[in-house]
Design an enzyme around this catalytic site. Structure first.
Site, PDB file in Angstrom:
ATOM      1  N   PHE A 127       0.881  -1.164   0.000  1.00 57.26           N
ATOM      2  CA  PHE A 127       0.000   0.000   0.000  1.00 57.26           C
ATOM      3  C   PHE A 127       0.923   1.219   0.000  1.00 57.26           C
ATOM      4  O   PHE A 127       1.888   1.265   0.766  1.00 57.26           O
ATOM      5  CB  PHE A 127      -0.876  -0.053   1.260  1.00 57.26           C
ATOM      6  CG  PHE A 127      -1.942   0.993   1.311  1.00 57.26           C
ATOM      7  CD1 PHE A 127      -3.214   0.728   0.825  1.00 57.26           C
ATOM      8  CD2 PHE A 127      -1.683   2.252   1.847  1.00 57.26           C
ATOM      9  CE1 PHE A 127      -4.207   1.700   0.882  1.00 57.26           C
ATOM     10  CE2 PHE A 127      -2.674   3.224   1.897  1.00 57.26           C
ATOM     11  CZ  PHE A 127      -3.940   2.948   1.420  1.00 57.26           C
ATOM     12  N   ASP A 196       2.235  -4.989   8.397  1.00 55.07           N
ATOM     13  CA  ASP A 196       1.056  -4.131   8.282  1.00 55.07           C
ATOM     14  C   ASP A 196      -0.159  -5.045   8.129  1.00 55.07           C
ATOM     15  O   ASP A 196      -0.270  -5.790   7.155  1.00 55.07           O
ATOM     16  CB  ASP A 196       1.216  -3.208   7.060  1.00 55.07           C
ATOM     17  CG  ASP A 196       0.068  -2.216   6.942  1.00 55.07           C
ATOM     18  OD1 ASP A 196      -1.065  -2.564   7.333  1.00 55.07           O
ATOM     19  OD2 ASP A 196       0.296  -1.100   6.429  1.00 55.07           O
ATOM     20  N   TYR A 221     -10.528   0.873  10.735  1.00 53.55           N
ATOM     21  CA  TYR A 221     -11.768   1.255  10.038  1.00 53.55           C
ATOM     22  C   TYR A 221     -12.134   0.293   8.920  1.00 53.55           C
ATOM     23  O   TYR A 221     -13.140   0.471   8.263  1.00 53.55           O
ATOM     24  CB  TYR A 221     -11.663   2.695   9.498  1.00 53.55           C
ATOM     25  CG  TYR A 221     -10.389   2.971   8.723  1.00 53.55           C
ATOM     26  CD1 TYR A 221     -10.232   2.540   7.422  1.00 53.55           C
ATOM     27  CD2 TYR A 221      -9.333   3.660   9.324  1.00 53.55           C
ATOM     28  CE1 TYR A 221      -9.067   2.772   6.721  1.00 53.55           C
ATOM     29  CE2 TYR A 221      -8.155   3.899   8.646  1.00 53.55           C
ATOM     30  CZ  TYR A 221      -8.029   3.451   7.344  1.00 53.55           C
ATOM     31  OH  TYR A 221      -6.860   3.680   6.659  1.00 53.55           O
ATOM     32  N   LYS A 222     -11.315  -0.728   8.691  1.00 51.60           N
ATOM     33  CA  LYS A 222     -11.638  -1.724   7.654  1.00 51.60           C
ATOM     34  C   LYS A 222     -12.413  -2.867   8.322  1.00 51.60           C
ATOM     35  O   LYS A 222     -13.561  -2.674   8.705  1.00 51.60           O
ATOM     36  CB  LYS A 222     -10.365  -2.164   6.942  1.00 51.60           C
ATOM     37  CG  LYS A 222      -9.762  -1.011   6.112  1.00 51.60           C
ATOM     38  CD  LYS A 222      -8.405  -1.301   5.514  1.00 51.60           C
ATOM     39  CE  LYS A 222      -7.898  -0.070   4.753  1.00 51.60           C
ATOM     40  NZ  LYS A 222      -6.467  -0.133   4.438  1.00 51.60           N
ATOM     41  N   ARG A 372     -12.545  -4.686  -7.058  1.00 50.52           N
ATOM     42  CA  ARG A 372     -12.209  -5.255  -5.758  1.00 50.52           C
ATOM     43  C   ARG A 372     -13.481  -5.455  -4.930  1.00 50.52           C
ATOM     44  O   ARG A 372     -14.292  -4.538  -4.788  1.00 50.52           O
ATOM     45  CB  ARG A 372     -11.268  -4.272  -5.045  1.00 50.52           C
ATOM     46  CG  ARG A 372     -10.307  -4.914  -4.085  1.00 50.52           C
ATOM     47  CD  ARG A 372      -9.336  -3.884  -3.543  1.00 50.52           C
ATOM     48  NE  ARG A 372     -10.021  -2.825  -2.805  1.00 50.52           N
ATOM     49  CZ  ARG A 372      -9.528  -2.254  -1.703  1.00 50.52           C
ATOM     50  NH1 ARG A 372      -8.350  -2.617  -1.227  1.00 50.52           N
ATOM     51  NH2 ARG A 372     -10.181  -1.300  -1.098  1.00 50.52           N
TER      52      ARG A 372
HETATM   53  C1  LIG Z   1      -5.663   1.048   4.433  1.00 52.53           C
HETATM   54  C2  LIG Z   1      -4.195   0.877   4.557  1.00 52.53           C
HETATM   55  C3  LIG Z   1      -3.382   1.885   5.090  1.00 52.53           C
HETATM   56  C4  LIG Z   1      -3.984   3.194   5.469  1.00 52.53           C
HETATM   57  O1  LIG Z   1      -3.157   4.063   6.143  1.00 52.53           O
HETATM   58  P1  LIG Z   1      -3.819   5.275   6.959  1.00 52.53           P
HETATM   59  O2  LIG Z   1      -2.698   5.995   7.547  1.00 52.53           O
HETATM   60  O3  LIG Z   1      -4.740   4.627   7.975  1.00 52.53           O
HETATM   61  O4  LIG Z   1      -4.619   6.091   6.010  1.00 52.53           O
HETATM   62  C5  LIG Z   1      -2.040   1.612   5.268  1.00 52.53           C
HETATM   63  N1  LIG Z   1      -1.501   0.437   4.902  1.00 52.53           N
HETATM   64  C6  LIG Z   1      -2.260  -0.549   4.349  1.00 52.53           C
HETATM   65  C7  LIG Z   1      -1.645  -1.855   3.968  1.00 52.53           C
HETATM   66  C8  LIG Z   1      -3.618  -0.345   4.140  1.00 52.53           C
HETATM   67  O5  LIG Z   1      -4.358  -1.298   3.585  1.00 52.53           O
END
Ligand SMILES: *Cc1c(COP(=O)(O)O)cnc(C)c1O
Length: 397
Positions: A127, A196, A221-222, A372
Site C-alpha cells: 500500500f 502491516d 476502520y476496515k 475489488r
Molecule cells: C488502508 C491501509 C493503510 C492506510 O493508512 P492510513 O494511515 O490509515 O490512512 C495503510 N496500509 C495498508 C496496507 C492499508 O491497507
C-alpha cells in the site's frame, strides 16, 4: 431461479454468524462489499458516541480523563484488539493513523536492529503510504530502501538488513502472505520484522505472538468497523518493549506525563508507543465497535471459516454467471494464500464498478484494471454474494 440461488438460501440457513448482521446498520437493498475499505456502522456506536459527547464531555468535562477512562483508553482498547491479532495483553496501543504508526514502527525497528545494518526492505506491492514512509525513514536513519516481493524476502534479507516491512494481505490482489515463514526468515537474518495488518486483522488469524513477529501496525476502520478515520494500533512484542525507542516520543509516552519534566524518559511497556493526546471521540466509537467480538458466536476462527466460504462461493458464482474471458481473478485460489477479498481484472473496470454501485452492489476500483470486492463475514450473507455475481454478469454480457 438458478441452482446457485437455491444454494445461497441453504448456506444462509446454516450460517452460524447469520445473527450478527442485526448488530450493523445496513440497507437490505444494497450489497456492501467495501467493508475492507470502510467497515459498516455497528448499531451500538451512535448511542455510545452520544453518551461520550453529551455526558462524558458535556457533563463530566475534565473529570472524564479519569472517571470515564479516557486517559487509559489507548491501552485498554489495545487489549481488545490484541486477541484478534494473536497477542497477549499489554502489547498493543491504539492511536494515530496507520501511516504514523508505520513511521514509529519502522524507525523503531531500525533502532532495535542496532549498528552495522544499513538497509530496509519493503514489500514491492505495498500500500503506497508504507512505501512513502519507508523512504523517509530510510533518509532519516541512513538506510537504503529496497523494494522486494514478499516471497523473495528469504533470499534477499541479509546481515545488512535492519528492518523488513511487509503487508500481510496485498490490498490489490487479496493475496495472503506467509507471515510465519517470512517472519522466521527475517529473524534468522537478525533483522526486525514489521507487519502491516490493515487487510488481515478482523478477517483472519494473525498469530503475532506465536509467530514471533517483532512489530506490527494496522488500521481499525476496515474489518474492525471503527468508523472513518478511527485510530490505528501499534504492536510492540513484549521482549522488545524495554528497548523500543519511538521516533515520536510525545508527552503521552513519558514515564511521568504529568511531571511536565524537560527531560524525556520513556514509560514502561507499550505505552511508549503513544504520542500526544488521544482522539477520544473516535477511539471510544471504536471501543463500542469492538464489542461484537464478545458475542459467543463470533471468533476469529468462525469469521475466517465464513470468509473463505464466501469468497469460494463468489468465485463459483462468477465462474457460472460471467461469460468466459470477461474477468480474471488475481486472488489466489488456495485458502492459505487468500485474504478476505476477491480482485477481478476486467476491461473498463472503473466504468463497470460505477455501474455496479449504481445498481446497489458496492465494491471498489483499484487502478488500473481491478474490481475489488471485500467480504466481511460479520454482516454478509451468501444471498448477497450470489446477487453480486449476478449483477456483475449483467454488466458484462
Ligand atoms: C488502508 C491501509 C493503510 C492506510 O493508512 P492510513 O494511515 O490509515 O490512512 C495503510 N496500509 C495498508 C496496507 C492499508 O491497507
Amino acid at each position: 431461479m438458478s441452482d446457485l440461488y437455491e444454494r445461497a438460501r441453504e448456506l444462509d440457513a446454516k450460517d452460524e454468524l447469520a445473527g450478527v448482521r442485526g448488530d450493523f446498520v445496513l440497507d437490505d437493498d444494497v450489497v456492501y462489499l467495501d467493508g475492507n475499505s470502510l467497515g459498516a456502522l455497528p448499531a451500538n456506536v451512535p448511542g455510545r458516541v452520544e453518551d461520550v459527547v453529551r455526558r462524558q464531555w458535556g457533563e463530566l468535562r475534565i473529570r472524564s480523563w479519569t472517571e470515564s477512562g479516557w486517559w487509559t483508553a489507548p491501552e485498554r482498547i489495545g487489549d481488545l484488539i490484541a486477541p484478534l491479532v494473536g497477542a497477549a495483553a499489554g502489547q498493543v496501543v491504539v492511536g494515530d493513523s496507520t501511516s504514523v504508526n508505520v513511521f514509529k514502527a519502522l524507525v523503531g525497528a531500525v533502532r532495535l536492529a542496532g549498528e552495522g545494518r544499513d538497509e530496509i526492505l519493503v514489500d514491492a506491492a505495498t500500500f503506497p503510504t508504507d512505501g512513502y514512509i519507508a523512504a523517509s525513514a530510510g533518509r532519516m536513519t541512513g538506510c537504503s530502501v529496497r523494494a522486494v516481493e514478499p516471497g523473495a524476502v528469504p533470499g534477499e534479507v541479509s546481515s545488512r538488513t535492519a528492518a523488513v516491512l511487509l503487508n500481510h494481505v496485498d490490498y490489490r490482489t487479496g493475496r495472503l502472505h506467509d507471515l510465519l515463514a517470512l517472519t522466521a526468515a527475517v529473524r534468522a537474518a537478525g533483522a526486525v520484522s514489521v507487519w502491516d495488518l490493515c487487510h488481515s486483522a478482523g478477517a483472519l488469524p494473525v498469530g503475532l505472538d506465536e509467530h514471533g513477529v517483532d512489530l506490527a501496525v494496522g488500521c481499525t476502520y476496515k474489518f474492525l468497523n471503527g468508523g472513518p478515520g478511527s485510530p490505528a494500533y501499534l504492536y510492540v512484542r513484549r521482549a522488545h518493549q524495554a528497548a523500543f525507542d519511538s521516533p515520536l516520543p510525545g508527552w503521552n509516552s513519558h514515564a511521568e506525563p504529568f511531571g511536565m519534566r524537560s527531560e524525556y524518559e520513556a514509560a514502561d511497556g507499550v505505552v511508549r508507543g503513544r504520542v500526544g493526546t488521544p482522539d477520544i471521540l473516535s477511539m471510544l466509537a471504536l471501543e463500542a465497535a469492538l464489542e461484537v467480538w464478545a458475542r459467543p458466536d463470533v471468533s476469529v476462527e468462525s469469521v475466517r471459516a465464513k470468509s473463505l466460504a464466501l469468497t469460494d462461493f463468489f468465485l463459483e458464482c462468477v465462474e457460472a454467471y460471467v461469460p468466459g474471458g470477461r474477468v480474471e481473478s488475481v486472488t489466489p485460489g488456495p485458502h492459505g494464500e487468500r485474504g478476505s477479498q476477491v480482485a477481478l481484472r476486467c476491461v473498463d473496470a472503473d466504468d463497470v464498478m460505477r455501474r455496479l454501485i449504481a445498481g446497489g452492489v458496492v465494491g471498489d476500483f483499484r487502478a488500473p484494471d481491478i474490481l475489488r470486492f471485500g467480504f466481511t463475514p460479520l454482516y454478509l450473507s451468501y444471498a448477497d454474494v450470489e446477487r453480486a455475481a449476478r449483477s456483475l454478469s449483467h454488466e458484462l454480457p
